[in-house]
Enzyme design. Structure first.
Site, PDB file in Angstrom:
ATOM      1  CB  SER A 164      -0.942   0.029   1.274  1.00  0.00           C
ATOM      2  OG  SER A 164      -0.337   0.147   2.474  1.00  0.00           O
ATOM      3  CG  ASP A 194      -4.731  -9.064   8.450  1.00  0.00           C
ATOM      4  OD1 ASP A 194      -3.703  -8.917   8.848  1.00  0.00           O
ATOM      5  OD2 ASP A 194      -5.882  -8.708   9.235  1.00  0.00           O
ATOM      6  CB  SER A 241      15.740  -8.611   7.342  1.00  0.00           C
ATOM      7  OG  SER A 241      16.156  -8.388   8.623  1.00  0.00           O
ATOM      8  CE1 TYR A 243      10.990  -2.874  12.388  1.00  0.00           C
ATOM      9  CE2 TYR A 243      13.193  -2.126  12.193  1.00  0.00           C
ATOM     10  CZ  TYR A 243      12.257  -2.389  11.309  1.00  0.00           C
ATOM     11  OH  TYR A 243      12.370  -2.481  10.126  1.00  0.00           O
ATOM     12  CB  SER A 244      16.636  -4.853  16.766  1.00  0.00           C
ATOM     13  OG  SER A 244      17.059  -3.745  16.108  1.00  0.00           O
ATOM     14  CE  LYS A 264      11.573  -5.852   9.573  1.00  0.00           C
ATOM     15  NZ  LYS A 264      10.683  -6.386   8.435  1.00  0.00           N
TER      16      LYS A 264
END
Length: 293
Positions: free
Chosen positions: A11, A64, A142, A156-157, A160
């Site tokens: 998107s 989704d 990643s 967040y890390s 990932k």
């Protein structure tokens, strides 16, 4: 040779740019996003319009990635509409940032469900189709933050770092089945990732962190300086990395591609190389040479 590529999270941001560039290069793109007939209708229509006149084409399919049923339905629709899939780009994701103690358990679970489990859902849905053809490419997007972390980036890390491990295991498991797996590691790019990031919600925990917060602000100022430089990071660089993977012959694709000319790239590449050699040596010594490469 033109290929059919499914991309998640198209998107906006890197996903959208990758879809546009692949269509420019003559590929057929199945661009997935949440609610393309509703809140993302404008984005879906703009993406299809952008591809008009391009050698390739873009089809938009709702997905989704936090729902098994939605992912499986989207993949089935993609195969029905295009006949088969040659490659899949696991791109969808978002960032939760902030001092670790300020991030709630619900926030942590949500970002893991999207960034990590979501990638797994997509892989499980597409692999029966790829295995049936004994060919294909799985790309996991990643981040440089999947190899390096910093204050304010732990959650967040973590998501990932998980993607890195998941992709590596899939690479080993699928190698003898003719399916390649590669990781693309973008650095900081102007995209919706920064503007849509979620910040740790429990601000009552931050009173003792003033010094560390100041350090994180300095880091973000450095990112802003890169964005305003004469040659700022261009999201097309990530799309071009995906194109290069598609065009590389099967069985010869690298395990990881770092895309960052500014902050993390050199360090991430050094970490990639430093981990690869001893890991390959260990697996070879355990009789697993067949999964390496």
């Amino acid at each position: 040779m033109p290929q059919t590529v499914l991309i998640t999270g198209t998107s906006s941001g890197l996903g959208r740019r990758t879809a546009e560039v692949l269509a420019e290069q003559g590929h057929t793109v199945v661009a997935t996003m949440r609610d393309p007939e509703g809140r993302n209708r404008a984005a879906a229509e703009a993406l299809v319009k952008e591809a008009q006149g391009a050698p390739g084409r873009i089809r938009v399919v709702p997905m989704d990635i936090t729902s098994d049923a939605s992912v499986e339905s989207a993949v089935d629709a993609a195969v029905e509409q295009t006949g088969h899939l040659d490659a899949v780009v696991n791109n969808a994701g978002y960032a939760v940032t902030g001092i670790g103690e300020s991030v709630t358990s619900d926030q942590f679970l949500d970002v893991l469900d999207t960034n990590l489990v979501g990638s797994h859902r997509v892989a499980r849905a597409v692999l029966p189709h790829l295995r049936a053809r004994r060919s294909g490419l799985l790309v996991f997007v990643s981040s440089g933050a999947g190899r390096i972390t910093a204050p304010g980036m732990g959650v967040y890390s973590a998501s990932k770092f998980g993607v890195e491990a998941l992709a590596q295991a899939y690479r080993y498991e699928l190698r003898t089945l003719g399916i390649d797996v590669a990781v693309v590691q973008p650095g900081a790019f102007p995209s919706n990732l920064a503007t849509s990031q979620v910040v740790g919600a429990d601000t009552s925990r931050l009173g003792d962190y003033a010094e560390v917060l100041g350090l994180t602000q300095g880091f973000m100022q450095g990112v802003a300086a890169a964005f305003s430089s004469p040659q700022p990071p261009d999201p097309r660089e990530v799309a071009d990395a995906v194109v290069a993977l598609l065009e590389t012959p099967a069985g010869q694709r690298p395990d990881r591609v770092s895309v960052d000319r500014f902050f993390l790239g050199e360090t991430v590449e050094a970490i990639n190389a430093g981990i690869r050699r001893p890991t390959d040596h260990l697996l070879a010594s355990m009789g697993m040479s067949a999964v390496l490469g």
